[in-house]
Scaffold this active site. Structure first.
Site, PDB file in Angstrom:
ATOM      1  N   ASP A  99       0.818  -1.224   0.000  1.00  0.00           N
ATOM      2  CA  ASP A  99       0.000   0.000   0.000  1.00  0.00           C
ATOM      3  C   ASP A  99       0.843   1.261   0.000  1.00  0.00           C
ATOM      4  O   ASP A  99       2.031   1.238   0.341  1.00  0.00           O
ATOM      5  CB  ASP A  99      -0.863   0.049   1.275  1.00  0.00           C
ATOM      6  CG  ASP A  99      -1.975  -0.985   1.249  1.00  0.00           C
ATOM      7  OD1 ASP A  99      -1.974  -1.840   0.351  1.00  0.00           O
ATOM      8  OD2 ASP A  99      -2.826  -0.929   2.151  1.00  0.00           O
ATOM      9  N   ASP A 100       0.179   2.353  -0.331  1.00  0.00           N
ATOM     10  CA  ASP A 100       0.642   3.742  -0.131  1.00  0.00           C
ATOM     11  C   ASP A 100       1.685   4.250  -1.120  1.00  0.00           C
ATOM     12  O   ASP A 100       2.076   5.403  -1.052  1.00  0.00           O
ATOM     13  CB  ASP A 100       1.165   3.971   1.297  1.00  0.00           C
ATOM     14  CG  ASP A 100       0.086   3.778   2.340  1.00  0.00           C
ATOM     15  OD1 ASP A 100      -1.072   3.540   1.940  1.00  0.00           O
ATOM     16  OD2 ASP A 100       0.388   3.850   3.536  1.00  0.00           O
ATOM     17  N   HIS A 105      -5.636   9.323   1.108  1.00  0.00           N
ATOM     18  CA  HIS A 105      -5.440   8.593   2.366  1.00  0.00           C
ATOM     19  C   HIS A 105      -6.220   9.181   3.529  1.00  0.00           C
ATOM     20  O   HIS A 105      -5.724   9.275   4.661  1.00  0.00           O
ATOM     21  CB  HIS A 105      -3.951   8.471   2.718  1.00  0.00           C
ATOM     22  CG  HIS A 105      -3.629   7.114   3.263  1.00  0.00           C
ATOM     23  ND1 HIS A 105      -3.754   6.798   4.588  1.00  0.00           N
ATOM     24  CD2 HIS A 105      -3.247   5.969   2.650  1.00  0.00           C
ATOM     25  CE1 HIS A 105      -3.432   5.527   4.758  1.00  0.00           C
ATOM     26  NE2 HIS A 105      -3.131   5.004   3.591  1.00  0.00           N
ATOM     27  N   HIS A 149       3.994  -2.263   2.935  1.00  0.00           N
ATOM     28  CA  HIS A 149       4.039  -0.939   2.299  1.00  0.00           C
ATOM     29  C   HIS A 149       5.329  -0.834   1.485  1.00  0.00           C
ATOM     30  O   HIS A 149       6.419  -0.976   2.051  1.00  0.00           O
ATOM     31  CB  HIS A 149       3.972   0.162   3.359  1.00  0.00           C
ATOM     32  CG  HIS A 149       2.698   0.112   4.165  1.00  0.00           C
ATOM     33  ND1 HIS A 149       2.541  -0.746   5.226  1.00  0.00           N
ATOM     34  CD2 HIS A 149       1.538   0.776   4.010  1.00  0.00           C
ATOM     35  CE1 HIS A 149       1.303  -0.585   5.708  1.00  0.00           C
ATOM     36  NE2 HIS A 149       0.679   0.332   4.994  1.00  0.00           N
ATOM     37  N   HIS A 182      -6.069   2.677  -4.097  1.00  0.00           N
ATOM     38  CA  HIS A 182      -6.030   2.924  -2.651  1.00  0.00           C
ATOM     39  C   HIS A 182      -6.580   4.318  -2.344  1.00  0.00           C
ATOM     40  O   HIS A 182      -6.225   4.929  -1.345  1.00  0.00           O
ATOM     41  CB  HIS A 182      -4.581   2.781  -2.163  1.00  0.00           C
ATOM     42  CG  HIS A 182      -4.422   2.652  -0.671  1.00  0.00           C
ATOM     43  ND1 HIS A 182      -5.303   1.963   0.123  1.00  0.00           N
ATOM     44  CD2 HIS A 182      -3.479   3.139   0.175  1.00  0.00           C
ATOM     45  CE1 HIS A 182      -4.891   2.024   1.388  1.00  0.00           C
ATOM     46  NE2 HIS A 182      -3.796   2.742   1.450  1.00  0.00           N
TER      47      HIS A 182
END
Ligand code: ZN
Length: 335
Positions: free
Chosen positions: A146-147, A200, A287, A196
């Site tokens: 992720d991210d 955020h 991540h 995603h």
């Protein structure tokens, strides 16, 4: 006599020219080719590079991913330099005809294409044909990142490439700019690319329109790079409830094995945490933006291989586990 020959030749020439243009008009509007016995794809041809290459890649994907008999036809409406193109896909499975359609708005002047979101349906998720079906004696897990992307993502990709492992990346929209080449590399390495969202934010802090907008923005950015829309969604922080679930018209992927890499920043600790409770069907959260995470992969991947695990993408994991993938549904693992 000479005069007659001249008239005859001229008439013949005019007929040839007319025939050429008549034929040309046909091919401009309508191309057709046979892909398998009795399966035709009939499709429009616009003489506009962006649109034609989009249609070609869309059809190619269909051809590669489909194991059903299918017939694709289209309709289009032209108004003020804009075209609304609808593809009708008729597929035959177990003698039942299933129809689905996908429509595009095409702006001929700006050469931009917008895909109608309402056309996402379950068939898109479940018609994937994986070439290397895994042997039944192997356990499977999915690594998810992720991210990203950031400068570290390429390091992660190189390690995955080295071990010939496929993973799923949930891309954070606000990190895309400046890392387009990394996403292209990811796509070329056949990694699965998921959405995603853009900023955020916790879903509980966004209203319905904001959630849809965040997803749309990332879809468009990724589409412009890979020519493909992401299918899977992972909400920020993996936080989701029943009310929000209804807004997200895609399969929602969470995890059941949390590496806690964001907390540890220590490759040995990350490795221990992941491997300690590893089980068949796990979706592992990591991540790609941290160096320690990349380093931990050099420990985790060989260990998983040693333990007879096959490492696959999330879509492959769900497919191999015979789990039906549906929009608005949450998946934590392949169990
Ligand atoms: Zn995140």
């Amino acid at each position: 006599m000479k005069k007659y020959i001249f008239i005859l030749l001229t008439t013949f020439l005019i007929i040839l020219i007319l025939l050429y243009f008549y034929d040309r008009r046909e091919t401009v509007l309508n191309k057709k080719y046979l892909i398998k016995d009795s399966i035709y794809i009939e499709y429009p041809y616009f003489h506009n590079n962006t649109i034609d290459s989009y249609i070609t890649s869309y059809l190619k994907e269909y051809k590669e991913n489909s194991f059903e008999k299918l017939f694709i036809d289209y309709d289009y409406l032209e108004e003020n330099d804009k075209i609304k193109l609808t593809m009708y896909i008729h597929s035959l499975k177990n003698n039942i005809i299933k129809n689905k359609k996908k429509s595009f708005q095409i702006d001929l002047i700006n050469s931009t294409i917008f895909i109608n979101k309402n056309d996402f349906n379950e068939n898109i998720y479940n018609n994937i044909n994986y070439k290397d079906k895994q042997s039944s004696d192997k356990k499977i897990v999915a690594l998810t990142f992720d991210d990203g992307p950031n400068f570290n993502t390429n390091k992660v990709l190189s390690i995955l490439e080295k071990y010939n492992v496929k993973a799923t990346f949930f891309i954070l929209g606000c990190n895309i700019k400046g890392h387009e080449q990394t996403i292209k590399r990811m796509h070329n390495l056949n990694m699965e690319i998921g959405n995603h969202m853009y900023s955020h934010n916790l879903l509980s802090k966004l209203n319905d329109q904001e959630i849809t907008k965040e997803i749309d923005m990332v879809d468009k950015l990724l589409y412009n790079i890979t020519n493909k829309l992401p299918i899977l969604i992972r909400p920020s922080y993996g936080s989701i409830n029943n009310k929000r679930k209804k807004i997200i018209n895609r399969p929602i992927i969470i995890w059941n094995n949390d590496s806690l890499d964001w907390k540890y920043h220590n490759s040995k600790k990350i490795y221990n945490r992941v491997i300690k409770n590893i089980q068949d069907g796990d979706i592992i959260l990591m991540h790609d933006i941290y160096r320690a995470t990349a380093n931990s992969l050099e420990l985790i991947i060989p260990e998983l291989i040693k333990k007879n695990y096959q490492i696959v993408t999330v879509s492959e994991l769900l497919y191999y586990k015979n789990i039906k993938v549906l929009p608005n549904k949450i998946y934590n693992s392949g169990k």
